[in-house]
Design a protein around this motif. Sequence first.
Motif, PDB file in Angstrom:
ATOM      1  N   ASN A 237       7.408  10.935  -0.187  1.00  0.00           N
ATOM      2  CA  ASN A 237       7.141  12.287   0.271  1.00  0.00           C
ATOM      3  C   ASN A 237       6.808  13.213  -0.892  1.00  0.00           C
ATOM      4  O   ASN A 237       7.427  13.143  -1.958  1.00  0.00           O
ATOM      5  N   HIS A 238       5.798  14.049  -0.704  1.00  0.00           N
ATOM      6  CA  HIS A 238       5.425  15.066  -1.684  1.00  0.00           C
ATOM      7  C   HIS A 238       6.321  16.274  -1.453  1.00  0.00           C
ATOM      8  O   HIS A 238       6.090  17.076  -0.556  1.00  0.00           O
ATOM      9  N   ARG A 239       7.372  16.396  -2.269  1.00  0.00           N
ATOM     10  CA  ARG A 239       8.361  17.447  -2.069  1.00  0.00           C
ATOM     11  C   ARG A 239       7.879  18.784  -2.640  1.00  0.00           C
ATOM     12  O   ARG A 239       7.048  18.836  -3.547  1.00  0.00           O
ATOM     13  N   SER A 240       8.415  19.854  -2.114  1.00  0.00           N
ATOM     14  CA  SER A 240       8.083  21.191  -2.582  1.00  0.00           C
ATOM     15  C   SER A 240       8.402  21.327  -4.066  1.00  0.00           C
ATOM     16  O   SER A 240       9.469  20.907  -4.528  1.00  0.00           O
ATOM     17  N   GLY A 241       7.476  21.903  -4.822  1.00  0.00           N
ATOM     18  CA  GLY A 241       7.683  22.089  -6.250  1.00  0.00           C
ATOM     19  C   GLY A 241       7.308  20.887  -7.090  1.00  0.00           C
ATOM     20  O   GLY A 241       7.394  20.938  -8.318  1.00  0.00           O
TER      21      GLY A 241
ATOM     22  N   VAL B  50       0.867  -1.170   0.000  1.00  0.00           N
ATOM     23  CA  VAL B  50       0.000   0.000   0.000  1.00  0.00           C
ATOM     24  C   VAL B  50       0.905   1.222   0.000  1.00  0.00           C
ATOM     25  O   VAL B  50       1.760   1.375   0.873  1.00  0.00           O
ATOM     26  N   GLY B  51       0.748   2.063  -1.008  1.00  0.00           N
ATOM     27  CA  GLY B  51       1.557   3.263  -1.118  1.00  0.00           C
ATOM     28  C   GLY B  51       0.879   4.446  -0.443  1.00  0.00           C
ATOM     29  O   GLY B  51      -0.344   4.586  -0.495  1.00  0.00           O
ATOM     30  N   VAL B  52       1.671   5.287   0.199  1.00  0.00           N
ATOM     31  CA  VAL B  52       1.156   6.481   0.860  1.00  0.00           C
ATOM     32  C   VAL B  52       1.867   7.704   0.288  1.00  0.00           C
ATOM     33  O   VAL B  52       3.095   7.782   0.326  1.00  0.00           O
ATOM     34  N   ILE B  53       1.085   8.619  -0.278  1.00  0.00           N
ATOM     35  CA  ILE B  53       1.636   9.915  -0.666  1.00  0.00           C
ATOM     36  C   ILE B  53       1.655  10.769   0.587  1.00  0.00           C
ATOM     37  O   ILE B  53       0.614  11.059   1.185  1.00  0.00           O
TER      38      ILE B  53
ATOM     39  N   GLY C 282       0.617  14.618  -9.228  1.00  0.00           N
ATOM     40  CA  GLY C 282       0.692  13.609 -10.284  1.00  0.00           C
ATOM     41  C   GLY C 282       2.064  12.971 -10.369  1.00  0.00           C
ATOM     42  O   GLY C 282       2.182  11.754 -10.564  1.00  0.00           O
ATOM     43  N   GLU C 283       3.117  13.763 -10.207  1.00  0.00           N
ATOM     44  CA  GLU C 283       4.480  13.225 -10.254  1.00  0.00           C
ATOM     45  C   GLU C 283       4.735  12.271  -9.097  1.00  0.00           C
ATOM     46  O   GLU C 283       5.366  11.225  -9.255  1.00  0.00           O
ATOM     47  N   VAL C 284       4.219  12.635  -7.912  1.00  0.00           N
ATOM     48  CA  VAL C 284       4.404  11.755  -6.753  1.00  0.00           C
ATOM     49  C   VAL C 284       3.639  10.455  -6.958  1.00  0.00           C
ATOM     50  O   VAL C 284       4.144   9.368  -6.657  1.00  0.00           O
ATOM     51  N   LEU C 285       2.410  10.549  -7.473  1.00  0.00           N
ATOM     52  CA  LEU C 285       1.619   9.343  -7.706  1.00  0.00           C
ATOM     53  C   LEU C 285       2.312   8.428  -8.708  1.00  0.00           C
ATOM     54  O   LEU C 285       2.310   7.201  -8.540  1.00  0.00           O
ATOM     55  N   ASP C 286       2.934   9.004  -9.735  1.00  0.00           N
ATOM     56  CA  ASP C 286       3.670   8.187 -10.701  1.00  0.00           C
ATOM     57  C   ASP C 286       4.799   7.423 -10.012  1.00  0.00           C
ATOM     58  O   ASP C 286       5.057   6.254 -10.310  1.00  0.00           O
ATOM     59  N   GLU C 287       5.486   8.095  -9.069  1.00  0.00           N
ATOM     60  CA  GLU C 287       6.551   7.426  -8.310  1.00  0.00           C
ATOM     61  C   GLU C 287       5.991   6.254  -7.519  1.00  0.00           C
ATOM     62  O   GLU C 287       6.560   5.161  -7.497  1.00  0.00           O
ATOM     63  N   VAL C 288       4.880   6.488  -6.860  1.00  0.00           N
ATOM     64  CA  VAL C 288       4.261   5.448  -6.039  1.00  0.00           C
ATOM     65  C   VAL C 288       3.838   4.264  -6.898  1.00  0.00           C
ATOM     66  O   VAL C 288       4.073   3.101  -6.559  1.00  0.00           O
TER      67      VAL C 288
ATOM     68  N   LEU D 287      -7.233  17.459  -5.579  1.00  0.00           N
ATOM     69  CA  LEU D 287      -6.634  16.468  -6.462  1.00  0.00           C
ATOM     70  C   LEU D 287      -7.036  16.752  -7.908  1.00  0.00           C
ATOM     71  O   LEU D 287      -8.207  17.047  -8.178  1.00  0.00           O
ATOM     72  N   PRO D 288      -6.098  16.653  -8.849  1.00  0.00           N
ATOM     73  CA  PRO D 288      -6.471  16.765 -10.263  1.00  0.00           C
ATOM     74  C   PRO D 288      -7.490  15.683 -10.632  1.00  0.00           C
ATOM     75  O   PRO D 288      -7.499  14.596 -10.038  1.00  0.00           O
ATOM     76  N   ASP D 289      -8.332  15.981 -11.618  1.00  0.00           N
ATOM     77  CA  ASP D 289      -9.397  15.056 -11.993  1.00  0.00           C
ATOM     78  C   ASP D 289      -8.886  13.647 -12.262  1.00  0.00           C
ATOM     79  O   ASP D 289      -9.484  12.665 -11.833  1.00  0.00           O
ATOM     80  N   ARG D 290      -7.782  13.542 -12.968  1.00  0.00           N
ATOM     81  CA  ARG D 290      -7.301  12.216 -13.373  1.00  0.00           C
ATOM     82  C   ARG D 290      -6.767  11.402 -12.197  1.00  0.00           C
ATOM     83  O   ARG D 290      -6.568  10.194 -12.321  1.00  0.00           O
ATOM     84  N   LEU D 291      -6.546  12.066 -11.054  1.00  0.00           N
ATOM     85  CA  LEU D 291      -5.965  11.358  -9.907  1.00  0.00           C
ATOM     86  C   LEU D 291      -6.997  10.973  -8.861  1.00  0.00           C
ATOM     87  O   LEU D 291      -6.730  10.139  -8.004  1.00  0.00           O
ATOM     88  N   ALA D 292      -8.180  11.590  -8.936  1.00  0.00           N
ATOM     89  CA  ALA D 292      -9.176  11.347  -7.891  1.00  0.00           C
ATOM     90  C   ALA D 292      -9.536   9.869  -7.794  1.00  0.00           C
ATOM     91  O   ALA D 292      -9.786   9.347  -6.707  1.00  0.00           O
TER      92      ALA D 292
END
Length: 336
Positions: A103-107, A68-71, A111-117, A137-142
């Motif tokens: 971790n959701h880093r500054s900047g 289970v991934g956690v952002i 979507g980029e973090v979700l791709d990592e996960v 959340l962006p539409d595509r990520l909800a």
Amino acid sequence: MARIVAVSLSDIAERAGVSVKTVSGALHGGSARMSDDTRQKIKAIAEELGYVTNLAARGVRQGWLPLVGVISDGLITSPFATEIVRGLDGAARSAGMAVFAVNHRSGQSIGEVLDEVQQFRPRAVAYAAMYHKDVALPDRLAGAVGVMINCREAAGRVTALVPDEEGGAREVVRYLLVAGRRRIAFINLPGILAGTLREMGFRAALEEGGIDPVGVLPAVRRSVYSDRAPSLVASHVEALLKSGQRPDAILCGNDRVAMEVYAALARAGLRIPDDIAVASFDNQVELASRLDPPLTTMGLPHRAMGRLAMEILLAEQPEPPRLRKLPFHLVERASV
């Protein structure tokens, strides 16, 4: 040298007298239905035979790994991260899963973090924040995030688990009233959702008792609370003590604010709780339990949020998105 022979699901199924699907369901959280006795029997046989899950093979077969991934939106740096992670990890281990966080880093975009996960092919993904807030959340990520922890999705498209801030404030104010306190001031956290909701509960509880607040005051000079903002606590306490209606209790937006209130009252030669009671929110144990006297505070339901989040993520049938408020718990110490 003896050759190690891998134990398969078929080996366990044959020994238990059940199907391979039933064994997989018992060990890996599949959809097969069975009694608790059958599940425990299968797990005991698997342990006896030394069965070890082949994670790579399972991932190829199912399209996901038992992860289970956690952002993490600042959660990793939060003093409350341990409780949320304990809740998640304990429930995950019971289901034969493991938890990892990115971790959701500054900047960096969500979507980029979700791709990592998702590179790790997790079964489910949660989004967890260090403090209660709205997250857009962006539409595509909800649809890719299964649950929000300690935060809420701005459009309400994802089930969110949050502390019942308003209810917690009502409870602690009622506790102060039962203790005989009638002149209660609130040094709150400005500009954040938790502070807004706690003030609503504070005012509602006093209104129920037919009592007006002595004052609701911001803990810091900035419009949005942070630990690093210039503090107004000492000056507020000094002004309250000089006012014509000196409080007999001060409610604090968090335990750090309470620590500053303790120091200000000590400088004024006042005793807690004999002269003025102090209560707070968060229950940062390393701080609250070491103050003199130990601080009465409202404990956040972080571990419960972690456990419930995992149950939601691993449920066979997803529930309709909704906001679920989890209650605080009152930690009675000696400051009231």
